[in-house]
Design an enzyme around this catalytic site. Structure first.
Site, PDB file in Angstrom:
ATOM      1  N   ASP A 138       0.865  -1.181   0.000  1.00  0.00           N
ATOM      2  CA  ASP A 138       0.000   0.000   0.000  1.00  0.00           C
ATOM      3  C   ASP A 138       0.903   1.233   0.000  1.00  0.00           C
ATOM      4  O   ASP A 138       1.777   1.376   0.885  1.00  0.00           O
ATOM      5  CB  ASP A 138      -0.909   0.017   1.234  1.00  0.00           C
ATOM      6  N   ASN A 168      -2.221  12.863  -4.486  1.00  0.00           N
ATOM      7  CA  ASN A 168      -3.287  13.301  -5.391  1.00  0.00           C
ATOM      8  C   ASN A 168      -3.759  14.710  -5.054  1.00  0.00           C
ATOM      9  O   ASN A 168      -3.983  15.536  -5.944  1.00  0.00           O
ATOM     10  CB  ASN A 168      -4.470  12.330  -5.318  1.00  0.00           C
ATOM     11  N   HIS A 187      -4.305  14.155  -9.802  1.00  0.00           N
ATOM     12  CA  HIS A 187      -4.463  12.726 -10.067  1.00  0.00           C
ATOM     13  C   HIS A 187      -3.509  12.232 -11.159  1.00  0.00           C
ATOM     14  O   HIS A 187      -3.142  11.052 -11.162  1.00  0.00           O
ATOM     15  CB  HIS A 187      -5.910  12.430 -10.462  1.00  0.00           C
ATOM     16  N   ASP A 218      -1.242   8.961 -10.884  1.00  0.00           N
ATOM     17  CA  ASP A 218      -1.173   7.903 -11.900  1.00  0.00           C
ATOM     18  C   ASP A 218       0.270   7.587 -12.263  1.00  0.00           C
ATOM     19  O   ASP A 218       0.642   6.420 -12.464  1.00  0.00           O
ATOM     20  CB  ASP A 218      -1.946   8.319 -13.150  1.00  0.00           C
ATOM     21  N   GLU A 274      -4.525   2.324  -4.417  1.00  0.00           N
ATOM     22  CA  GLU A 274      -3.066   2.325  -4.278  1.00  0.00           C
ATOM     23  C   GLU A 274      -2.573   1.013  -3.689  1.00  0.00           C
ATOM     24  O   GLU A 274      -1.477   0.932  -3.155  1.00  0.00           O
ATOM     25  CB  GLU A 274      -2.616   3.498  -3.402  1.00  0.00           C
TER      26      GLU A 274
END
Length: 397
Positions: A261, A269, A274, A278, A304
């Site tokens: 994680d 973000n 975002h 990515d 994630e």
């Protein structure tokens, strides 16, 4: 020139007619899957064969010399195009310089034994031995050392049998005197055996080629369905299906799982957008893919969250791999986002226990992942360390 057909010609035209149907079928598959150019080669191969066969059956042209040369040209193009299609589908190179040499040799041989020193047996030997050799060589070159699908194995053996049939069929001409006249030649045992073998073996070969092309298409669609669009890792549904088979295969034991994680991903973000998030996800997935083996599994099961399954890997080795991935991520700098951005990841490592299901294994890995979060993040916790850490039940971001 008369185009009236007799009963024999009508029956014989079934073979080129079926070839045209297959040519159209390959073209239709290519229209749906345009990046697979080998389908064009296969379509052109069957169309060329249909043209050569029709020219002989319909006596177009009627004079045997130009008929022999024209039909041989179509047949040679058909065999070479089929070879190209089969090899390119398997990702093997097709050397057109070699193909051009074979094509030229066939045409020169047919011309010589038609116009210079007419010899029907010699023409039969040139065509059949050359075409048989090309098909056998193509079959052997296309064979894969790794385990292949059933349809691929069937295609290999049928292609090999089809190539060998050219040598076997030619044996029917041994010690025989065959007529040069096209109409009389069409009544010989060799010609009838040729038509029968092409109708049977050729149709089966065509069906197998078409089947493998369609199965390739279906597999690609399944692969697209099973992949996460952004990172190209497996999605959760595919992980649950493939992962269950993975841990259930005794040949892969011991099997270990690492649950990851990304730390403080929401803040990435929020702070950088975002698109930046990515980029981080893709970078992390690339690190994982380049670290693990090709037959291991990597999946993105949440925003994630990532999971990897390692076959034939014990807990200590899995811990080393998990740490290698974690440390590799800490050394990545995302200059286009922010040079100061340090991305870290937490991980939990467990080993498969006999009789447990994949969801149970994932739940155990998750608990250790939460323990890693509780320990300050940016660390890896395996089962041997779990007893030293009080892992909370609630998820830590």
């Amino acid at each position: 020139m008369s185009f009236a057909l007799n009963a024999t010609q009508i029956v014989q035209l079934v073979v080129p007619g079926v070839a045209v149907v297959f040519a159209f079928s390959f073209l239709c598959v290519w229209i749906y899957e345009r990046q697979r150019f080998f389908l064009i080669a296969l379509s052109a191969s069957f169309l060329a064969f249909a043209s050569g066969s029709a020219s002989q059956i319909l006596h177009l042209p009627d004079a045997w010399r130009p008929n022999a040369l024209i039909s041989a040209t179509f047949y040679a193009a058909s065999i070479l195009l089929m070879s190209e299609g089969v090899l390119r589908r398997r990702g093997k190179p097709f050397h057109w310089s070699t193909g051009a040499f074979i094509f030229t040799a066939v045409i020169v041989g047919i011309y010589y034994f038609s116009y210079v020193a007419p010899d029907l047996l010699a023409r039969i030997y040139v065509l059949n031995y050359c075409f048989g050799a090309v098909l056998v060589a193509t079959a052997l070159q296309s064979r894969s050392k790794v385990r292949t699908r059933l349809d691929d194995r069937a295609l290999f053996w049928m292609l090999l049998a089809f190539g060998v049939s050219f040598f076997v069929r030619t044996a029917l001409t041994t010690g025989k005197s065959l007529p040069h006249v096209t109409a009389q030649f069409a009544q010989t045992a060799f010609w009838l055996a040729l038509q029968l073998s092409l109708a049977l073996l050729g149709a089966v070969l065509a069906l197998l080629l078409l089947t493998t092309a369609i199965v390739d298409l279906i597999e690609r669609l399944i692969e697209e369905r099973d992949r996460d669009f952004l990172t190209q890792a497996l999605n959760r549904r595919a992980f649950e299906r493939r992962g269950a088979r993975f841990v259930g295969d005794p040949k892969r034991h011991p099997v270990t799982m690492v649950a990851y994680d990304l730390d403080h991903f929401k803040s990435i973000n929020d702070s950088f957008g975002h698109a930046a998030g990515d980029t981080v996800l893709c970078a992390f997935c690339q690190i994982v893919v380049t670290t693990i083996r090709a037959n291991d599994i990597v999946a993105r099961i949440g925003g994630e969250e990532f999971v990897i399954l390692l076959g034939n890997t014990g807990l200590s080795d899995a811990h080393v791999i998990a740490e290698r991935i974690r440390l590799a991520l800490t050394n990545v700098r995302f200059e286009k986002i922010a040079e100061s951005l340090h991305v870290t990841v937490s991980a939990g490592v467990v080993q498969f226990q006999e009789g447990e299901s994949l969801p149970v294994m994932l739940a155990r890995a998750d608990r250790l992942l939460y323990a890693a979060k509780r320990s300050g993040r940016n660390c890896t916790v395996s089962e041997r360390l779990a007893e030293e850490i009080d892992a909370p039940e609630d998820r830590i971001a």
